[in-house]
Design a protein around this motif. Sequence first.
Motif, PDB file in Angstrom:
ATOM      1  N   LEU A 124      30.767 -47.170  47.836  1.00  0.00           N
ATOM      2  CA  LEU A 124      32.177 -45.992  47.432  1.00  0.00           C
ATOM      3  C   LEU A 124      31.379 -44.666  47.670  1.00  0.00           C
ATOM      4  N   LYS A 125      30.253 -44.927  46.559  1.00  0.00           N
ATOM      5  CA  LYS A 125      28.890 -43.976  47.022  1.00  0.00           C
ATOM      6  C   LYS A 125      28.022 -43.285  48.079  1.00  0.00           C
ATOM      7  N   MET A 126      27.515 -44.395  48.502  1.00  0.00           N
ATOM      8  CA  MET A 126      27.544 -44.206  49.940  1.00  0.00           C
ATOM      9  C   MET A 126      27.795 -43.774  51.048  1.00  0.00           C
ATOM     10  N   HIS A 127      28.723 -43.956  50.932  1.00  0.00           N
ATOM     11  CA  HIS A 127      29.970 -43.251  52.291  1.00  0.00           C
ATOM     12  C   HIS A 127      30.172 -41.965  51.665  1.00  0.00           C
ATOM     13  N   PHE A 128      30.149 -41.794  50.143  1.00  0.00           N
ATOM     14  CA  PHE A 128      30.976 -40.169  49.482  1.00  0.00           C
ATOM     15  C   PHE A 128      29.955 -39.082  50.064  1.00  0.00           C
ATOM     16  N   LYS A 129      29.028 -40.081  49.712  1.00  0.00           N
ATOM     17  CA  LYS A 129      27.790 -38.896  49.938  1.00  0.00           C
ATOM     18  C   LYS A 129      26.990 -38.388  51.576  1.00  0.00           C
ATOM     19  N   SER A 130      27.690 -39.841  52.149  1.00  0.00           N
ATOM     20  CA  SER A 130      27.289 -39.133  53.290  1.00  0.00           C
ATOM     21  C   SER A 130      28.089 -38.820  54.277  1.00  0.00           C
ATOM     22  N   MET A 131      29.241 -38.476  53.737  1.00  0.00           N
ATOM     23  CA  MET A 131      30.298 -37.572  54.148  1.00  0.00           C
ATOM     24  C   MET A 131      30.096 -36.205  53.477  1.00  0.00           C
ATOM     25  N   GLN A 132      29.261 -36.070  52.767  1.00  0.00           N
ATOM     26  CA  GLN A 132      29.543 -34.960  51.826  1.00  0.00           C
ATOM     27  C   GLN A 132      28.472 -34.107  53.217  1.00  0.00           C
ATOM     28  N   GLU A 133      27.165 -35.412  53.245  1.00  0.00           N
ATOM     29  CA  GLU A 133      26.558 -34.081  53.976  1.00  0.00           C
ATOM     30  C   GLU A 133      27.150 -33.926  55.319  1.00  0.00           C
ATOM     31  N   THR A 134      28.022 -34.566  56.009  1.00  0.00           N
ATOM     32  CA  THR A 134      27.630 -34.726  56.665  1.00  0.00           C
ATOM     33  C   THR A 134      28.834 -33.218  57.146  1.00  0.00           C
ATOM     34  N   ALA A 135      30.314 -33.155  56.053  1.00  0.00           N
ATOM     35  CA  ALA A 135      30.376 -31.832  56.315  1.00  0.00           C
ATOM     36  C   ALA A 135      30.163 -30.516  55.637  1.00  0.00           C
ATOM     37  N   LEU A 136      28.818 -30.884  54.822  1.00  0.00           N
ATOM     38  CA  LEU A 136      27.531 -29.413  54.926  1.00  0.00           C
ATOM     39  C   LEU A 136      27.562 -28.982  55.813  1.00  0.00           C
ATOM     40  N   GLU A 137      26.712 -30.109  57.342  1.00  0.00           N
ATOM     41  CA  GLU A 137      26.787 -29.528  58.087  1.00  0.00           C
ATOM     42  C   GLU A 137      27.590 -28.981  58.717  1.00  0.00           C
ATOM     43  N   LEU A 138      28.300 -29.516  58.898  1.00  0.00           N
ATOM     44  CA  LEU A 138      29.340 -28.779  59.977  1.00  0.00           C
ATOM     45  C   LEU A 138      30.322 -27.840  59.240  1.00  0.00           C
ATOM     46  N   GLY A 139      30.058 -27.483  57.840  1.00  0.00           N
ATOM     47  CA  GLY A 139      30.495 -26.288  57.410  1.00  0.00           C
ATOM     48  C   GLY A 139      31.613 -26.285  56.827  1.00  0.00           C
ATOM     49  N   ILE A 140      32.317 -27.716  56.325  1.00  0.00           N
ATOM     50  CA  ILE A 140      33.701 -28.160  56.164  1.00  0.00           C
ATOM     51  C   ILE A 140      33.131 -28.232  54.504  1.00  0.00           C
ATOM     52  N   THR A 141      34.027 -26.908  53.804  1.00  0.00           N
ATOM     53  CA  THR A 141      34.246 -27.754  52.555  1.00  0.00           C
ATOM     54  C   THR A 141      34.460 -29.357  51.776  1.00  0.00           C
ATOM     55  N   PRO A 142      33.781 -29.990  50.895  1.00  0.00           N
ATOM     56  CA  PRO A 142      34.303 -31.217  50.377  1.00  0.00           C
ATOM     57  C   PRO A 142      35.263 -31.405  49.474  1.00  0.00           C
ATOM     58  N   ASN A 143      35.935 -32.097  49.872  1.00  0.00           N
ATOM     59  CA  ASN A 143      37.559 -32.354  48.810  1.00  0.00           C
ATOM     60  C   ASN A 143      38.113 -33.176  48.410  1.00  0.00           C
ATOM     61  N   ALA A 144      38.699 -33.382  47.471  1.00  0.00           N
ATOM     62  CA  ALA A 144      39.094 -34.651  46.914  1.00  0.00           C
ATOM     63  C   ALA A 144      39.656 -35.407  48.018  1.00  0.00           C
ATOM     64  N   ASP A 145      40.494 -34.908  49.276  1.00  0.00           N
ATOM     65  CA  ASP A 145      40.988 -36.089  49.883  1.00  0.00           C
ATOM     66  C   ASP A 145      39.767 -37.026  50.411  1.00  0.00           C
ATOM     67  N   MET A 146      38.635 -36.794  50.195  1.00  0.00           N
ATOM     68  CA  MET A 146      37.675 -38.314  50.960  1.00  0.00           C
ATOM     69  C   MET A 146      37.245 -38.823  50.471  1.00  0.00           C
ATOM     70  N   LEU A 147      37.733 -38.704  49.066  1.00  0.00           N
ATOM     71  CA  LEU A 147      38.352 -40.377  48.529  1.00  0.00           C
ATOM     72  C   LEU A 147      39.131 -41.297  49.252  1.00  0.00           C
ATOM     73  N   SER A 148      40.144 -40.266  49.233  1.00  0.00           N
ATOM     74  CA  SER A 148      40.839 -41.146  49.281  1.00  0.00           C
ATOM     75  C   SER A 148      41.094 -42.025  50.784  1.00  0.00           C
ATOM     76  N   ALA A 149      40.254 -41.555  51.747  1.00  0.00           N
ATOM     77  CA  ALA A 149      39.821 -41.953  53.124  1.00  0.00           C
ATOM     78  C   ALA A 149      38.389 -42.624  53.100  1.00  0.00           C
ATOM     79  N   ILE A 150      37.733 -43.101  51.996  1.00  0.00           N
ATOM     80  CA  ILE A 150      36.664 -44.026  51.973  1.00  0.00           C
ATOM     81  C   ILE A 150      37.146 -45.200  51.433  1.00  0.00           C
ATOM     82  N   LEU A 151      38.046 -45.018  51.068  1.00  0.00           N
ATOM     83  CA  LEU A 151      39.153 -46.299  50.456  1.00  0.00           C
ATOM     84  C   LEU A 151      39.448 -46.967  51.366  1.00  0.00           C
ATOM     85  N   ARG A 152      40.010 -47.142  52.268  1.00  0.00           N
ATOM     86  CA  ARG A 152      39.802 -46.932  53.488  1.00  0.00           C
ATOM     87  C   ARG A 152      39.329 -47.911  54.172  1.00  0.00           C
ATOM     88  N   ILE A 153      37.754 -47.752  53.980  1.00  0.00           N
ATOM     89  CA  ILE A 153      36.607 -48.145  54.933  1.00  0.00           C
ATOM     90  C   ILE A 153      36.629 -49.839  54.446  1.00  0.00           C
TER      91      ILE A 153
END
Length: 291
Positions: free
Chosen positions: A84-113
């Motif tokens: 969970l932590k690894m995927h969350f960190k990876s999604m945060q970094e990708t979001a910042l690179e793309l200029g997207i603000t990280p939010n709590a919805d990312m957590l529900s997406a990660i739980l489906r992995i």
Amino acid sequence: MIKSMTGFGKNVVSLPNKSINIEFRSVNSKNFDFISRIPSQYREKEPQIRKLVQTILVRGKIELSINEVSGESNSSVQINNNALKMHFKSMQETALELGITPNADMLSAILRIPDVLVPQIEDIDEKEWDQIMQGVETACLALDNFRQQEGLSLNKDFSERIENIRQYQNEIPALEEARVTHLRAKFEKDLSDLIDRSNIDENRLEQELIYYMEKLDITEEKVRLSQHLDYFNEVLSEDLSQGKKLNFISQEIGRELNTLGSKANQAQIQHLIVRMKDELEKIKEQLLNIL
């Protein structure tokens, strides 16, 4: 006693913190085909279940379903925190690179992995498993009893149809004298149409008629047919269900009926044979479902 291969059996095993629903379904098959849907923690016990089921049910396409209904305090899955932590960190970094603000919805997406939520594997309690196996055996025996009840109905149907064939066969002798007379007259007429009767050697003609009538004699076929019908009833009344043997006997009955039909040369006898074949086909259809 014959048994059907179609049936249903069910049982529920109540344990302190859960209940186990066990269901069996079966349909006809030439071999033993076993399909199971059971919780992952019991998967290692499948060979033991398979052996028990094959011992009781012998043959057929058997489907087993075991469903576990757990109490509220039990959870069948657990969170893999490292993933969970690894995927969350990876999604945060990708979001910042793309200029997207990280939010709590990312957590529900990660739980489906798939590797984030993993089944919670528990050691099998052997006492608990013994209870489950008893439940499996009870459900399996319920299915076997269902098969027996179906077999009683089929047994009655087979006996009636075999008796129908026998009754049709018993009507043949009354028609045979007319058949012989008709065949003899037809043979003599056909010969007279070709050759002047005064040029025919009567002794030779009589010998040829006897030879011809012997070729069309159906006594042996009638005797063998009676023997096959008796043997069918004998196997039908045996303690063990023997669907394959009954199927072989029905094939022999069919061969005798085919020979009778080809030799009959008499419309009324052929009509009786058609009725016998109709009864036999209905028997064969049901034999596919006999253990």
